[in-house]
Design a protein around this motif. Sequence first.
Motif, PDB file in Angstrom:
ATOM      1  N   LEU A 207       0.828  -1.210   0.000  1.00 31.22           N
ATOM      2  CA  LEU A 207       0.000   0.000   0.000  1.00 31.22           C
ATOM      3  C   LEU A 207       0.861   1.258   0.000  1.00 31.22           C
ATOM      4  O   LEU A 207       0.575   2.214  -0.739  1.00 31.22           O
ATOM      5  CB  LEU A 207      -0.953  -0.010   1.193  1.00 31.22           C
ATOM      6  N   VAL A 208       1.907   1.272   0.803  1.00 26.01           N
ATOM      7  CA  VAL A 208       2.811   2.426   0.829  1.00 26.01           C
ATOM      8  C   VAL A 208       3.463   2.611  -0.538  1.00 26.01           C
ATOM      9  O   VAL A 208       3.494   3.719  -1.080  1.00 26.01           O
ATOM     10  CB  VAL A 208       3.894   2.256   1.926  1.00 26.01           C
ATOM     11  N   LEU A 209       3.962   1.528  -1.117  1.00 23.81           N
ATOM     12  CA  LEU A 209       4.616   1.601  -2.425  1.00 23.81           C
ATOM     13  C   LEU A 209       3.647   2.076  -3.493  1.00 23.81           C
ATOM     14  O   LEU A 209       3.950   2.986  -4.273  1.00 23.81           O
ATOM     15  CB  LEU A 209       5.196   0.235  -2.794  1.00 23.81           C
ATOM     16  N   TRP A 210       2.461   1.485  -3.541  1.00 23.15           N
ATOM     17  CA  TRP A 210       1.482   1.861  -4.559  1.00 23.15           C
ATOM     18  C   TRP A 210       1.043   3.318  -4.425  1.00 23.15           C
ATOM     19  O   TRP A 210       0.818   3.991  -5.424  1.00 23.15           O
ATOM     20  CB  TRP A 210       0.270   0.947  -4.496  1.00 23.15           C
TER      21      TRP A 210
ATOM     22  N   LEU B 201      -5.341   1.420  -7.082  1.00 18.71           N
ATOM     23  CA  LEU B 201      -5.210   0.076  -6.517  1.00 18.71           C
ATOM     24  C   LEU B 201      -4.962   0.159  -5.008  1.00 18.71           C
ATOM     25  O   LEU B 201      -5.561  -0.605  -4.239  1.00 18.71           O
ATOM     26  CB  LEU B 201      -4.064  -0.681  -7.197  1.00 18.71           C
ATOM     27  N   ALA B 202      -4.118   1.089  -4.587  1.00 28.50           N
ATOM     28  CA  ALA B 202      -3.860   1.269  -3.156  1.00 28.50           C
ATOM     29  C   ALA B 202      -5.138   1.646  -2.418  1.00 28.50           C
ATOM     30  O   ALA B 202      -5.402   1.127  -1.329  1.00 28.50           O
ATOM     31  CB  ALA B 202      -2.786   2.341  -2.937  1.00 28.50           C
ATOM     32  N   LYS B 203      -5.936   2.527  -3.008  1.00 31.47           N
ATOM     33  CA  LYS B 203      -7.198   2.921  -2.370  1.00 31.47           C
ATOM     34  C   LYS B 203      -8.147   1.731  -2.272  1.00 31.47           C
ATOM     35  O   LYS B 203      -8.796   1.534  -1.242  1.00 31.47           O
ATOM     36  CB  LYS B 203      -7.861   4.060  -3.143  1.00 31.47           C
ATOM     37  N   LEU B 204      -8.234   0.954  -3.338  1.00 30.68           N
ATOM     38  CA  LEU B 204      -9.135  -0.202  -3.358  1.00 30.68           C
ATOM     39  C   LEU B 204      -8.694  -1.256  -2.338  1.00 30.68           C
ATOM     40  O   LEU B 204      -9.488  -1.693  -1.510  1.00 30.68           O
ATOM     41  CB  LEU B 204      -9.182  -0.811  -4.757  1.00 30.68           C
ATOM     42  N   VAL B 205      -7.438  -1.648  -2.384  1.00 31.25           N
ATOM     43  CA  VAL B 205      -6.939  -2.678  -1.471  1.00 31.25           C
ATOM     44  C   VAL B 205      -6.928  -2.165  -0.032  1.00 31.25           C
ATOM     45  O   VAL B 205      -7.063  -2.946   0.903  1.00 31.25           O
ATOM     46  CB  VAL B 205      -5.546  -3.177  -1.912  1.00 31.25           C
ATOM     47  N   GLY B 206      -6.812  -0.858   0.146  1.00 30.22           N
ATOM     48  CA  GLY B 206      -6.794  -0.275   1.479  1.00 30.22           C
ATOM     49  C   GLY B 206      -8.156  -0.132   2.135  1.00 30.22           C
ATOM     50  O   GLY B 206      -8.247   0.228   3.308  1.00 30.22           O
ATOM     51  N   LEU B 207      -9.224  -0.424   1.396  1.00 31.41           N
ATOM     52  CA  LEU B 207     -10.568  -0.321   1.966  1.00 31.41           C
ATOM     53  C   LEU B 207     -10.774  -1.350   3.075  1.00 31.41           C
ATOM     54  O   LEU B 207     -10.276  -2.486   2.981  1.00 31.41           O
ATOM     55  CB  LEU B 207     -11.633  -0.535   0.880  1.00 31.41           C
ATOM     56  N   PRO B 208     -11.519  -0.970   4.116  1.00 28.09           N
ATOM     57  CA  PRO B 208     -11.818  -1.928   5.182  1.00 28.09           C
ATOM     58  C   PRO B 208     -12.457  -3.187   4.601  1.00 28.09           C
ATOM     59  O   PRO B 208     -13.287  -3.117   3.701  1.00 28.09           O
ATOM     60  CB  PRO B 208     -12.810  -1.171   6.075  1.00 28.09           C
TER      61      PRO B 208
ATOM     62  N   LEU C  46      -8.757  -8.982   3.948  1.00 25.89           N
ATOM     63  CA  LEU C  46      -8.737 -10.168   3.077  1.00 25.89           C
ATOM     64  C   LEU C  46      -7.426 -10.258   2.304  1.00 25.89           C
ATOM     65  O   LEU C  46      -6.851 -11.349   2.177  1.00 25.89           O
ATOM     66  CB  LEU C  46      -9.914 -10.142   2.107  1.00 25.89           C
ATOM     67  N   ALA C  47      -6.956  -9.134   1.786  1.00 30.32           N
ATOM     68  CA  ALA C  47      -5.685  -9.122   1.056  1.00 30.32           C
ATOM     69  C   ALA C  47      -4.538  -9.524   1.982  1.00 30.32           C
ATOM     70  O   ALA C  47      -3.650 -10.294   1.586  1.00 30.32           O
ATOM     71  CB  ALA C  47      -5.430  -7.747   0.450  1.00 30.32           C
ATOM     72  N   SER C  48      -4.563  -9.027   3.205  1.00 34.46           N
ATOM     73  CA  SER C  48      -3.508  -9.368   4.170  1.00 34.46           C
ATOM     74  C   SER C  48      -3.525 -10.854   4.513  1.00 34.46           C
ATOM     75  O   SER C  48      -2.474 -11.492   4.571  1.00 34.46           O
ATOM     76  CB  SER C  48      -3.659  -8.541   5.452  1.00 34.46           C
ATOM     77  N   ILE C  49      -4.714 -11.401   4.711  1.00 36.91           N
ATOM     78  CA  ILE C  49      -4.825 -12.835   4.999  1.00 36.91           C
ATOM     79  C   ILE C  49      -4.310 -13.648   3.819  1.00 36.91           C
ATOM     80  O   ILE C  49      -3.520 -14.592   3.989  1.00 36.91           O
ATOM     81  CB  ILE C  49      -6.281 -13.215   5.350  1.00 36.91           C
ATOM     82  N   GLY C  50      -4.743 -13.288   2.619  1.00 37.02           N
ATOM     83  CA  GLY C  50      -4.297 -14.002   1.426  1.00 37.02           C
ATOM     84  C   GLY C  50      -2.796 -13.923   1.221  1.00 37.02           C
ATOM     85  O   GLY C  50      -2.142 -14.919   0.887  1.00 37.02           O
ATOM     86  N   TYR C  51      -2.234 -12.744   1.443  1.00 36.29           N
ATOM     87  CA  TYR C  51      -0.792 -12.561   1.268  1.00 36.29           C
ATOM     88  C   TYR C  51      -0.017 -13.239   2.389  1.00 36.29           C
ATOM     89  O   TYR C  51       0.932 -13.986   2.134  1.00 36.29           O
ATOM     90  CB  TYR C  51      -0.453 -11.069   1.202  1.00 36.29           C
ATOM     91  N   ASP C  52      -0.390 -12.976   3.641  1.00 38.45           N
ATOM     92  CA  ASP C  52       0.370 -13.466   4.797  1.00 38.45           C
ATOM     93  C   ASP C  52       0.287 -14.983   4.981  1.00 38.45           C
ATOM     94  O   ASP C  52       1.250 -15.591   5.447  1.00 38.45           O
ATOM     95  CB  ASP C  52      -0.107 -12.791   6.083  1.00 38.45           C
ATOM     96  N   TYR C  53      -0.865 -15.576   4.649  1.00 40.28           N
ATOM     97  CA  TYR C  53      -1.059 -16.988   4.949  1.00 40.28           C
ATOM     98  C   TYR C  53      -1.061 -17.909   3.737  1.00 40.28           C
ATOM     99  O   TYR C  53      -1.009 -19.123   3.898  1.00 40.28           O
ATOM    100  CB  TYR C  53      -2.349 -17.183   5.746  1.00 40.28           C
ATOM    101  N   ILE C  54      -1.118 -17.327   2.526  1.00 40.00           N
ATOM    102  CA  ILE C  54      -1.132 -18.171   1.335  1.00 40.00           C
ATOM    103  C   ILE C  54       0.011 -17.794   0.391  1.00 40.00           C
ATOM    104  O   ILE C  54       0.938 -18.571   0.181  1.00 40.00           O
ATOM    105  CB  ILE C  54      -2.497 -18.092   0.607  1.00 40.00           C
ATOM    106  N   LEU C  55      -0.065 -16.606  -0.190  1.00 37.16           N
ATOM    107  CA  LEU C  55       0.880 -16.230  -1.239  1.00 37.16           C
ATOM    108  C   LEU C  55       2.324 -16.112  -0.743  1.00 37.16           C
ATOM    109  O   LEU C  55       3.224 -16.748  -1.298  1.00 37.16           O
ATOM    110  CB  LEU C  55       0.436 -14.917  -1.890  1.00 37.16           C
TER     111      LEU C  55
END
Length: 126
Positions: free
Chosen positions: A74-77, A86-93, A98-107
């Motif tokens: 988010l900071v980079l984007w 994209l940062a605004k969209l992914v940064g939405l509550p 969900l993005a954090s869970i997907g990134y931290d626990y899967i990707l």
Amino acid sequence: MTTETRVLFNADCPICNAEICHYKAYAEDSGLEIGFDDLNSDALAAWNIDADTAARRLHVVHEGHLFAGIPAFLVLWKEMPRYRTLAKLVGLPGIRQLASIGYDYILAPLIYRRHLWRQKSGNTSL
């Protein structure tokens, strides 16, 4: 580290390197002051984290603060005009969680395991 925004990435990881090289080229073409450091270089020492920790997820320093994972993206984007939406969209509550869970626990764990496998086998391909 003199640039206000710096990205630490694993250039030995084909996935990480491809994505970050895209961001780096965009930043350079756009005249953005974003620094990019390969964790496999001497630059890692300035980050105060070890190579294994750095290889587990994306890290960004912005205005003296260290971010990792989705917050780092988010900071980079936000620093790159093309990616601000994209940062605004992914940064939405909700989406951010969900993005954090997907990134931290899967990707990120999948990419990290591939990294360990490449190191162990000496294989530099995907």
